[in-house]
Design an enzyme around this catalytic site. Structure first.
Site, PDB file in Angstrom:
ATOM      1  N   ASP A  66       0.811  -1.217   0.000  1.00  0.00           N
ATOM      2  CA  ASP A  66       0.000   0.000   0.000  1.00  0.00           C
ATOM      3  C   ASP A  66       0.843   1.266   0.000  1.00  0.00           C
ATOM      4  O   ASP A  66       2.067   1.217   0.157  1.00  0.00           O
ATOM      5  CB  ASP A  66      -0.981  -0.011   1.186  1.00  0.00           C
ATOM      6  CG  ASP A  66      -0.355  -0.557   2.473  1.00  0.00           C
ATOM      7  OD1 ASP A  66       0.879  -0.555   2.592  1.00  0.00           O
ATOM      8  OD2 ASP A  66      -1.119  -0.984   3.357  1.00  0.00           O
ATOM      9  N   ASP A 134      -7.763  -2.689  14.293  1.00  0.00           N
ATOM     10  CA  ASP A 134      -9.161  -2.957  13.915  1.00  0.00           C
ATOM     11  C   ASP A 134      -9.291  -4.197  13.012  1.00  0.00           C
ATOM     12  O   ASP A 134     -10.342  -4.433  12.428  1.00  0.00           O
ATOM     13  CB  ASP A 134      -9.771  -1.725  13.216  1.00  0.00           C
ATOM     14  CG  ASP A 134      -9.069  -1.361  11.909  1.00  0.00           C
ATOM     15  OD1 ASP A 134      -8.053  -2.008  11.553  1.00  0.00           O
ATOM     16  OD2 ASP A 134      -9.534  -0.421  11.228  1.00  0.00           O
ATOM     17  N   HIS A 136      -7.527  -4.753  10.245  1.00  0.00           N
ATOM     18  CA  HIS A 136      -7.237  -4.555   8.819  1.00  0.00           C
ATOM     19  C   HIS A 136      -5.966  -5.277   8.396  1.00  0.00           C
ATOM     20  O   HIS A 136      -5.059  -5.488   9.194  1.00  0.00           O
ATOM     21  CB  HIS A 136      -7.213  -3.069   8.426  1.00  0.00           C
ATOM     22  CG  HIS A 136      -6.041  -2.268   8.918  1.00  0.00           C
ATOM     23  ND1 HIS A 136      -6.179  -0.989   9.429  1.00  0.00           N
ATOM     24  CD2 HIS A 136      -4.707  -2.524   8.963  1.00  0.00           C
ATOM     25  CE1 HIS A 136      -4.981  -0.521   9.751  1.00  0.00           C
ATOM     26  NE2 HIS A 136      -4.074  -1.428   9.483  1.00  0.00           N
ATOM     27  N   GLU A 141      -9.931  -1.945   5.377  1.00  0.00           N
ATOM     28  CA  GLU A 141     -10.566  -1.685   6.666  1.00  0.00           C
ATOM     29  C   GLU A 141     -11.809  -2.569   6.800  1.00  0.00           C
ATOM     30  O   GLU A 141     -12.282  -3.145   5.819  1.00  0.00           O
ATOM     31  CB  GLU A 141     -10.949  -0.198   6.748  1.00  0.00           C
ATOM     32  CG  GLU A 141      -9.754   0.762   6.651  1.00  0.00           C
ATOM     33  CD  GLU A 141      -8.862   0.805   7.911  1.00  0.00           C
ATOM     34  OE1 GLU A 141      -9.008  -0.077   8.793  1.00  0.00           O
ATOM     35  OE2 GLU A 141      -8.010   1.712   7.986  1.00  0.00           O
TER      36      GLU A 141
HETATM   37  C1  F6R Z   1       1.381  -1.567   6.124  1.00  0.00           C
HETATM   38  C2  F6R Z   1       0.036  -2.112   6.235  1.00  0.00           C
HETATM   39  C3  F6R Z   1      -0.755  -2.068   7.501  1.00  0.00           C
HETATM   40  C4  F6R Z   1       0.042  -2.411   8.747  1.00  0.00           C
HETATM   41  C5  F6R Z   1      -0.848  -2.313   9.989  1.00  0.00           C
HETATM   42  C6  F6R Z   1      -0.055  -2.515  11.273  1.00  0.00           C
HETATM   43  O1  F6R Z   1       1.894  -1.748   4.823  1.00  0.00           O
HETATM   44  O2  F6R Z   1      -0.439  -2.590   5.266  1.00  0.00           O
HETATM   45  O3  F6R Z   1      -1.825  -2.971   7.397  1.00  0.00           O
HETATM   46  O4  F6R Z   1       0.576  -3.682   8.638  1.00  0.00           O
HETATM   47  O5  F6R Z   1      -1.479  -1.072  10.019  1.00  0.00           O
HETATM   48  O6  F6R Z   1       0.821  -1.435  11.423  1.00  0.00           O
HETATM   49  P1  F6R Z   1       2.001  -1.464  12.491  1.00  0.00           P
HETATM   50  O7  F6R Z   1       2.932  -2.542  12.052  1.00  0.00           O
HETATM   51  O8  F6R Z   1       2.649  -0.115  12.397  1.00  0.00           O
HETATM   52  O9  F6R Z   1       1.373  -1.760  13.802  1.00  0.00           O
END
Ligand code: F6R
Length: 241
Positions: A66, A134, A136, A141
């Protein structure tokens, strides 16, 4: 099928993740990569292994999950910059082999379709994932259809708050949209490696592993994938039965 590996802490999670990843750091392989805090320990191990053992990435391709909409690649918090800083610039992967979706352009949806076409031509051998508080995965989401392809999405309020720490703790600086691989795109990866560390992931981890497969917890779809390894540390596993 999901294989769960329980470890003590984030450092041990990085070691285990590297053991899994190592099998895929071979010529011709395609790596699916993630950003955020979670993969940093693993990327540090990959860099160390490259420097100490000369493990080469010259014939490896990568596709990231992403990117924020509206951030130029020169912005330090763009996922393009993150990947260069934490991995690409410290190993020998050719720039043209790396792919991060672009959050800039006239027609982001058309670019998203092109991204899926590129992935279809070079199927991902192992997709690394973190998980949002959450539930995701990538920026899919809760409520995102399970068959979605790469698309533009609004970030959930909780995700904007979680990511505030990267933007001077100023919520007004956090982008509100992202381009993300869809859940359908992610599910096409041959193997998936998800790492979850820290107590703020405990609820999402429980729903992913023990809840129903439901769009309210995007990560729960992984129960339907053939080959998933989930590495959880003690705080993230604390609600598991
Ligand atoms: C990042 C991504 C997100 C993260 C998630 C957890 O490329 O796709 O889904 O993996 O938000 O983020 P952290 O690792 O910062 O807790």
């Amino acid at each position: 099928m999901i294989r769960v590996i329980r470890v003590k802490d984030a450092a041990e999670a990085a070691e285990k993740a590297f053991e899994v990843m190592k099998e895929f750091i071979k010529p011709g392989k395609v790596l699916g990569l993630a950003t955020g805090s979670t993969p940093l320990g693993l990327y540090a191990k990959m860099v160390e292994d490259h420097k100490q053992n000369g493990t080469s990435y010259k014939e490896i391709k990568s596709f990231n999950l992403d990117e924020y909409v509206g951030l130029p690649i020169t912005h330090p918090e763009s996922y393009y910059a993150f990947m260069h800083r934490n991995l690409f610039d410290q190993i020998d992967i050719p720039e043209e082999n790396t792919h991060v979706p672009s959050g800039l352009g006239e027609d982001l949806e058309a670019q998203a379709r092109e991204y899926d076409e590129m992935i279809a031509e070079s199927p991902v051998d192992i997709q690394l994932l973190g998980i949002g508080s959450d539930g995701h995965i990538a920026f899919n989401e809760p409520g995102t259809p399970f068959d979605s392809g790469t698309h533009v999405t609004d970030l959930a309020e909780s995700t904007i708050k979680d990511n505030c720490r990267f933007f001077d703790n100023d919520i007004s600086k956090v982008p509100t949209q992202a381009v993300t691989q869809g859940i359908g795109t992610i599910m096409k990866a041959r193997n998936i490696l998800l790492i979850a560390t820290g107590a703020n992931k405990a609820k999402a981890v429980k729903e992913m592993l023990e809840g129903p497969v439901d769009e309210s917890c995007p990560a729960s779809i992984l129960q339907r994938h053939d080959s998933v390894v989930v590495i959880v540390d003690e705080p993230a596993a604390s609600l598991l039965s």
